[in-house]
Design an enzyme around this catalytic site. Structure first.
Site: not given
Ligand SMILES: Cc1cc2nc3c(=O)[nH]c(=O)nc-3n(C[C@H](O)[C@H](O)[C@H](O)COP(=O)(O)O)c2cc1C
Length: 404
Positions: A193, A250, A35, A190, A195
């Site tokens: 988290n 959440n 996001t 999704h 939701y």
């Molecule tokens: C800026 C940001 C936005 C995220 N938005 C979503 C999202 O829209 N949907 C989702 O399932 N996870 C979201 N996440 C979680 C990421 O998909 C991912 O699972 C998490 O960052 C861990 O991976 P990483 O260690 O490679 O960053 C978001 C994470 C970050 C940092």
């Protein structure tokens, strides 16, 4: 930070082809859903945001031939949406905006799935103009925060009736059909988290008295029925589901974790969905990896703190994507050993649009700036498609939480 993986990363299985659903991927590095709150406000529809040219450039930058991108979480309806600048997939102008994005990704021979999002009780009436719906009338206890708004209590959500559950499932199906019509290669539900689907999974939120509650199997019913309907509507090879068996975000709690999520993985796999996308236990939005793992190890359940049982419940042809805390030092081994099929990266893809090439060639990664993760900003390009500070990351960047 330098890649400390195989001598020649390009020979690693991370760069071997993978058949996922009906797609032939040429490597196994996936853009995790992120996001970024940088879509445009709709002039036609209140509280609605539309993908724009900047969003198109962002996805184009991260597309690679034969590589899979998963879109940011994309609301399926106005009630589903509780965040500023997040583009949905329920109006014509949104679909047209997404069509430009999917075309740009396909022009680079890449692939893109749309992550379908319903925030349930995490949405807020002050942003949607509508009462939030959830599994039960149990509100989030902390305060709702959004840019430009004072912190405020969350609404107590409406507990969905049986008919309303079917109605929301139908909204997912319409959104999935919209996604395919807009050029997406598939959709990801999704279901983590905290939701809406996850609000059915957790017994501290789901206190219903019907067939959607009361046992681990019943708490999975919302998600399994939804996945089944999506498979019927657009084909199982175009459906993925994202789960976080160890998620606490959440105010989710995860009791009966092992029983419930192995059952869920196995049921989804029996539907032959294209993939199940699992988040590693170490990852947490607010806690560092060390704090999260310590918390899990200290918990009374004494359950194995690993994705192993969940991965093992996923059978071919369904593939397993993992995410959460992967970096050039730890991303090679699991794929090599056949423990999972692909690895999704979130934060490193933010600051390294060419992440795939950097991993292939062992080049160092650029540090990300988490203060620029979530828009909207006066200048939405910075930290999104344009990166000003270009320091290389080091070991201190590993293991931090997403939000702090
Ligand atoms: C800026 C940001 C936005 C995220 N938005 C979503 C999202 O829209 N949907 C989702 O399932 N996870 C979201 N996440 C979680 C990421 O998909 C991912 O699972 C998490 O960052 C861990 O991976 P990483 O260690 O490679 O960053 C978001 C994470 C970050 C940092």
């Amino acid at each position: 930070m330098h890649a400390s993986g195989p001598v020649d990363p390009s020979q690693s299985k991370l760069f071997a082809p993978l058949v996922l659903g009906n797609l032939s991927l040429s490597h196994r590095i996936v853009l995790a859903p992120l996001t970024r709150n940088r879509a445009s406000s709709s002039e036609a529809h209140k509280n609605t945001w539309v993908p724009n040219e900047l969003n198109t450039l962002y996805y184009y930058q991260r597309a690679t031939p034969g590589g899979l991108l998963i879109s940011e979480a994309t609301p399926i309806s106005r009630r589903a949406s509780g965040s500023l600048g997040v583009p949905g997939i329920y109006t014509l102008e949104q679909c047209q905006g997404w069509a430009s994005i999917t075309k740009a990704v396909h022009d680079k021979q890449g692939f893109i799935f749309c992550q379908l999002w319903h925030q349930g009780r995490a949405a807020h009436s002050r942003l949607t103009g509508l009462e939030p719906w959830s599994s039960s009338a149990v509100p989030i206890q902390t305060l709702h925060r959004a840019k430009g708004y004072d912190p405020a209590p969350f609404d107590t959500p409406h507990s969905m009736t049986y008919d309303e559950i079917q109605e929301v499932h139908q909204e997912y199906i319409t959104a999935a059909r919209n996604a395919i019509a807009s050029g997406f290669d598939g959709v990801e539900v999704h279901a983590c988290n905290g939701y809406l689907p996850d609000q059915f999974h957790h017994s501290n939120i789901n206190v219903r008295m019907d067939e959607y509650s009361g046992s681990p199997e019943a708490r999975c019913r919302f998600t399994i029925e939804l996945a089944q309907k999506l498979c019927d509507a657009i084909g199982s090879d175009k459906v993925g589901v994202r789960l976080a068996p160890f998620g606490l975000y959440n105010e989710t709690r995860g009791d009966d974790r092992r029983h419930q999520w192995t059952y869920l993985c196995s049921a989804l796999s029996k539907l032959e969905v294209a993939y199940v996308h699992l988040i590693e236990p170490r990852f947490d939005e607010w806690r560092s990896e060390g704090e999260k793992l310590e918390l899990l190890h200290r918990s009374d359940t004494k359950e194995e703190v690993s994705l192993r049982p969940y991965r093992e419940a996923i059978r071919s042809p369904t593939k397993c994507i993992v995410a959460g805390g992967y970096h050039p030092g730890n991303c090679w081994e699991g794929v090599e050993k056949g423990e999972h099929d692909a690895v999704a990266f979130g934060r490193w893809f933010v600051s390294n649009p060419d992440l795939v090439e950097r991993l292939r060639t062992g080049k160092p990664l650029y540090r990300y700036d988490r203060s620029l993760f979530y828009g909207p900003f006066d200048n939405n390009e910075i930290g999104y498609t344009v990166h000003l500070s270009r320091e290389f990351a080091d070991e201190t960047d590993i293991g931090r939480a997403q939000m702090v």
